[in-house]
Write a protein that holds these residues in place. Sequence first.
Motif, short mmCIF file in Angstrom:
data_model
loop_
_atom_site.label_atom_id
_atom_site.label_comp_id
_atom_site.label_asym_id
_atom_site.label_seq_id
_atom_site.Cartn_x
_atom_site.Cartn_y
_atom_site.Cartn_z
N GLY A 44 0.80 -1.22 0.00
CA GLY A 44 0.00 0.00 0.00
C GLY A 44 0.83 1.27 0.00
N LYS A 45 2.13 1.15 0.34
CA LYS A 45 2.97 2.35 0.49
C LYS A 45 3.14 3.09 -0.84
CE LYS A 45 4.89 5.10 2.97
NZ LYS A 45 4.21 5.65 4.14
N THR A 46 3.44 2.34 -1.90
CA THR A 46 3.68 3.01 -3.19
C THR A 46 2.42 3.74 -3.65
OG1 THR A 46 5.26 1.27 -3.68
CG2 THR A 46 4.66 2.71 -5.51
N ASN A 47 1.26 3.10 -3.46
CA ASN A 47 0.00 3.77 -3.82
C ASN A 47 -0.15 5.08 -3.07
OD1 ASN A 47 -0.74 1.74 -5.55
ND2 ASN A 47 -2.10 0.72 -4.10
N TRP A 71 0.11 11.02 -3.06
CA TRP A 71 0.65 12.28 -2.52
C TRP A 71 1.18 13.16 -3.65
CZ3 TRP A 71 3.87 10.35 2.32
CH2 TRP A 71 2.98 10.10 3.36
N CYS A 72 1.87 12.54 -4.59
CA CYS A 72 2.40 13.34 -5.73
C CYS A 72 1.24 14.00 -6.46
CB CYS A 72 3.16 12.45 -6.69
SG CYS A 72 4.73 11.85 -6.06
N ARG A 73 0.19 13.22 -6.71
CA ARG A 73 -0.96 13.76 -7.45
C ARG A 73 -1.64 14.87 -6.66
NH1 ARG A 73 -3.12 8.17 -9.48
NH2 ARG A 73 -1.63 7.83 -11.16
N GLU A 74 -1.71 14.65 -5.33
CA GLU A 74 -2.34 15.65 -4.49
C GLU A 74 -1.52 16.94 -4.48
OE1 GLU A 74 -3.69 13.57 -0.86
OE2 GLU A 74 -3.84 15.61 -0.02
N ALA A 75 -0.21 16.78 -4.49
CA ALA A 75 0.67 17.96 -4.49
C ALA A 75 0.44 18.77 -5.76
CB ALA A 75 2.13 17.52 -4.38
N SER A 76 0.37 18.05 -6.89
CA SER A 76 0.03 18.71 -8.14
C SER A 76 -0.30 17.64 -9.17
CB SER A 76 1.20 19.56 -8.65
OG SER A 76 0.92 19.97 -9.97
N TYR A 126 8.62 12.78 -8.98
CA TYR A 126 7.77 11.62 -8.70
C TYR A 126 8.66 10.44 -8.30
CZ TYR A 126 5.03 7.43 -10.06
OH TYR A 126 4.42 6.20 -10.09
N ASP A 127 9.72 10.20 -9.07
CA ASP A 127 10.63 9.10 -8.76
C ASP A 127 11.32 9.28 -7.41
OD1 ASP A 127 10.03 7.52 -10.87
OD2 ASP A 127 11.81 8.02 -12.07
N ALA A 128 11.70 10.53 -7.11
CA ALA A 128 12.34 10.79 -5.81
C ALA A 128 11.40 10.40 -4.67
CB ALA A 128 12.72 12.27 -5.70
N VAL A 129 10.11 10.64 -4.88
CA VAL A 129 9.13 10.33 -3.84
C VAL A 129 8.84 8.82 -3.78
CG1 VAL A 129 6.74 10.70 -3.06
CG2 VAL A 129 8.06 12.62 -4.02
N VAL A 130 8.48 8.23 -4.93
CA VAL A 130 7.99 6.84 -4.87
C VAL A 130 9.09 5.83 -4.59
CG1 VAL A 130 5.94 7.30 -6.29
CG2 VAL A 130 8.01 6.39 -7.37
N ALA A 131 10.36 6.19 -4.90
CA ALA A 131 11.45 5.25 -4.63
C ALA A 131 11.72 5.11 -3.14
CB ALA A 131 12.73 5.71 -5.34
N SER A 132 11.16 6.03 -2.33
CA SER A 132 11.48 6.01 -0.90
C SER A 132 10.89 4.79 -0.19
CB SER A 132 10.98 7.29 -0.24
OG SER A 132 9.57 7.34 -0.27
#
Length: 412
Positions: free
Chosen positions: A45-48, A53-58, A66-72
């Motif tokens: 569920g984490k990647t979803n 969050w990325c979509r919500e941000a913009s 996006y990659d910096a965020v989802v790779a975490s």
Amino acid sequence: MPRLVMKFGGTSVADLDRIRNVARHVEREVKAGYDVAVVVSAMAGKTNELVAWCREASMIHDAREYDAVVASGEQVTAGLLAIVLQSIGIPARSWQGWQIPIETSGAHGSARILGIDGSKISAHFEERREVAVVAGFQGVHAPTGRIATLGRGGSDTSAVALAAALEAERCDIYTDVDGVYTTDPRIVSKAKRLDKVSYEEMLEMASLGAKVLQVRSVELAMLYGVKTYVRSSFDDPTDPKPGTLICDEEDIVEQQTVTGIAYSKDEAQITLRRVADTPGVAASIFVPLADAAINVDMIIQVVSRDHATTDITFTVPAGDYARARTLLEELQPKIGYESLEGATDVVKVSAIGVGMRSHAGVAAKAFKALADKGVNIRAITTSEIKFSMLIDAAYTELAVRTLHSLYGLDAA
Ligand code: ASP
Ligand code: MG
């Protein structure tokens, strides 16, 4: 020492208890004498959540960020598993994609692996017998030095590619099911686990809707001949079950004509009525769709009676349906069709098996069986080792069950 790659999916690392369980699977293989590289996904569920969050941000955002965020997500589980392994006395170190490095293309969000340098991990194996815990789903685009992710489900691909680079004896993909089934067990209770399935069949199954492995990982396994097992992380770590081996066709002795039935709801149908039956018409429809990166799958063109007009039916991914419709409506004056009809309540049901190459009438049997059940077939495509039928979504379960028993796949 022989080497082993073990990959654990999101449900297998969903919380610390499960990560501890993963550590026991790793411990078993270390004790058996393997140098082990573990590839982990993000917690279930984490990647979803990160994508949302990325979509919500913009809604429109920079793919590199996006990659910096989802790779975490994967970085967290890699670190946690290394901590847990160390706590039970097993030397372990986490690795992010750039630290290895795993080099990728610059297609952020759906990058391809270009190469993996296994030398640092190998040195740690040799000098310290240390387990490498690798963050899946990510690599680095070397020219920019930026993190790139491999597309959803990409940790499978990380694992198979790493197994090839490290010349591992096997790649074990641990998941929440104990192998690859003849069909979706949620639909057909008589579905059976396959002991072995060929690379080619697995590739078709993955492409046609079976969700166990990312398609790209199967392509890589086939290309490099990586022996890949799909098995369950929920087995007792001291007594694991074999799962399903994905291997060369030649290594499967008792080959069935049909090995599996897959289905995909991710389909939409478009029909253009009364298109001019002249050279160049198909191009005027399908070239613009291709230019818009819309993947067309099944295509049927009827031979016209009057040589004046004909109907063309085809399918596109459900997610691209609205875009395809709009595009074709705009092109209506140019293509010159009379009307456009669409349907999204359709499903593609497919039968897969390398045995089809040498048996005649395999598909014919299915058409008859479905007709007997009153299921109408909207479109058909075939290739050497599979055939697919587009039907009304309401008949999905009936069709899958019918084919499953027709080809003798039901468990006794
Ligand atoms: N965490 C990523 C995803 O959910 C990659 C993976 O699990 O394979 O798509
Ligand atoms: Mg997965």
